[in-house]
Design a protein around this motif. Structure first.
Motif, short mmCIF file in Angstrom:
data_model
loop_
_atom_site.label_atom_id
_atom_site.label_comp_id
_atom_site.label_asym_id
_atom_site.label_seq_id
_atom_site.Cartn_x
_atom_site.Cartn_y
_atom_site.Cartn_z
N LEU A 180 0.83 -1.20 0.00
CA LEU A 180 0.00 0.00 0.00
C LEU A 180 0.87 1.25 0.00
CD1 LEU A 180 -2.87 1.14 0.06
CD2 LEU A 180 -2.79 0.97 2.56
N ARG A 181 1.97 1.24 0.73
CA ARG A 181 2.89 2.39 0.76
C ARG A 181 3.43 2.69 -0.63
NH1 ARG A 181 4.67 -0.26 5.60
NH2 ARG A 181 3.94 0.94 7.39
N GLN A 182 3.59 1.67 -1.45
CA GLN A 182 4.09 1.87 -2.81
C GLN A 182 3.04 2.51 -3.71
OE1 GLN A 182 5.55 -1.87 -4.28
NE2 GLN A 182 6.89 -2.18 -2.54
N CYS A 183 1.77 2.45 -3.32
CA CYS A 183 0.68 2.98 -4.15
C CYS A 183 0.24 4.37 -3.76
CB CYS A 183 -0.53 2.04 -4.08
SG CYS A 183 -0.19 0.41 -4.77
N VAL A 184 0.58 4.83 -2.57
CA VAL A 184 0.19 6.18 -2.17
C VAL A 184 1.26 7.15 -2.66
CG1 VAL A 184 -1.19 5.42 -0.20
CG2 VAL A 184 1.22 5.97 0.13
N PRO A 185 0.86 8.41 -2.89
CA PRO A 185 1.81 9.35 -3.52
C PRO A 185 2.82 9.97 -2.56
CG PRO A 185 -0.29 10.39 -3.18
CD PRO A 185 -0.46 8.97 -2.77
N GLN A 235 12.55 7.29 6.22
CA GLN A 235 11.66 6.64 7.18
C GLN A 235 10.33 6.36 6.51
OE1 GLN A 235 11.16 8.88 10.77
NE2 GLN A 235 9.54 7.58 11.53
N LYS A 236 9.82 5.15 6.65
CA LYS A 236 8.54 4.83 6.03
C LYS A 236 7.40 5.37 6.87
CE LYS A 236 8.17 0.15 7.93
NZ LYS A 236 8.11 -1.26 7.60
N LEU A 237 6.25 5.56 6.22
CA LEU A 237 5.07 6.01 6.94
C LEU A 237 4.64 4.94 7.94
CD1 LEU A 237 2.85 7.45 4.06
CD2 LEU A 237 4.18 8.73 5.73
N SER A 238 4.10 5.37 9.06
CA SER A 238 3.58 4.42 10.05
C SER A 238 2.36 3.73 9.46
CB SER A 238 3.20 5.15 11.34
OG SER A 238 2.08 5.98 11.11
N LYS A 239 1.90 2.71 10.15
CA LYS A 239 0.72 1.97 9.67
C LYS A 239 -0.49 2.89 9.58
CE LYS A 239 2.31 -2.41 11.56
NZ LYS A 239 2.07 -3.46 12.54
N ILE A 240 -0.74 3.68 10.61
CA ILE A 240 -1.91 4.54 10.61
C ILE A 240 -1.77 5.66 9.59
CG2 ILE A 240 -1.12 6.02 12.51
CD1 ILE A 240 -4.74 4.87 11.89
N GLU A 241 -0.57 6.21 9.43
CA GLU A 241 -0.36 7.26 8.44
C GLU A 241 -0.53 6.70 7.02
OE1 GLU A 241 1.32 10.92 9.19
OE2 GLU A 241 -0.35 10.29 10.43
N THR A 242 -0.11 5.46 6.80
CA THR A 242 -0.29 4.82 5.50
C THR A 242 -1.78 4.67 5.19
OG1 THR A 242 1.79 3.62 5.72
CG2 THR A 242 0.21 2.75 4.13
N LEU A 243 -2.55 4.21 6.17
CA LEU A 243 -3.99 4.04 5.96
C LEU A 243 -4.68 5.38 5.75
CD1 LEU A 243 -4.68 1.26 8.60
CD2 LEU A 243 -4.64 1.01 6.10
N ARG A 244 -4.31 6.40 6.52
CA ARG A 244 -4.91 7.73 6.34
C ARG A 244 -4.56 8.31 4.98
NH1 ARG A 244 -3.35 9.74 12.38
NH2 ARG A 244 -5.19 8.90 13.41
N CYS A 245 -3.32 8.14 4.58
CA CYS A 245 -2.90 8.65 3.27
C CYS A 245 -3.66 7.95 2.15
CB CYS A 245 -1.39 8.48 3.10
SG CYS A 245 -0.79 9.18 1.55
N ALA A 246 -3.82 6.65 2.25
CA ALA A 246 -4.56 5.89 1.24
C ALA A 246 -6.00 6.37 1.18
CB ALA A 246 -4.50 4.40 1.54
#
Length: 162
Positions: A42-47, A53-64
């Motif tokens: 999912l991190r690879q699909c968000v802009p 540092q990679k986005l946290s799990k919650i930040e990844t979900l919010r960004c998506a």
């Protein structure tokens, strides 16, 4: 004869209980590996990409969630967000650090992304219930006011918006 709480807390687990616990731990470990792998995809699909540092799990979900909202609006209308509008929408519910990252990535001042409520109210967004928009199949000439999002140096960047 009944055992007291102290007796059950200090009692050694039986071999059968140990085997069950080891198996349960293994299943949980596999489940977490699967979840972490899915979040990496999912991190690879968000802009938003970061080199350090990679986005946290919650930040990844919010960004998506925010990214899907932008894509829905663009698919349902003829709306093309400015870099500031795009940054504000992507930053909704995000931490200050991620908001700054988004602002820098889109080359807009972070203070404008956070904005005061009066500034944010001046930015009308198209309704979500508009009829579908189908973009022309011909290549787009670069003469309009849309923008190209910069790619981070030396890194693959997936961004289907522009």
């Amino acid at each position: 004869m009944s055992r007291t709480t102290r007796d059950t807390a200090s009692a050694e687990p039986t071999p059968k209980q140990r085997v069950r616990r080891v198996k349960a731990n293994g299943r949980e470990r596999q489940r977490m590996h699967g979840l972490n792998n899915a979040l990496d995809l999912l991190r690879q699909c968000v802009p938003i990409t970061t080199q350090h540092q990679k986005l946290s799990k919650i930040e990844t979900l919010r960004c998506a969630r925010n990214y899907i909202g932008v894509l829905q609006r663009m698919a349902n209308t003829n709306w093309k967000p400015t870099p500031l509008e795009y940054a504000r929408i992507l930053s909704a519910g995000m931490s200050q650090t991620t908001t700054n990252l988004i602002a820098n990535m889109l080359q807009v001042p972070p203070r404008l992304v956070m904005g005061t409520p009066q500034v944010c109210q001046q930015m009308p967004l198209p309704p979500m219930s508009a009829p579908p928009y189908y973009p022309p199949q011909t290549p787009h000439s670069g003469s309009d006011s849309s923008f190209e999002m910069p790619s981070p140096p030396n890194q693959h960047f997936f961004h289907p918006l522009f």
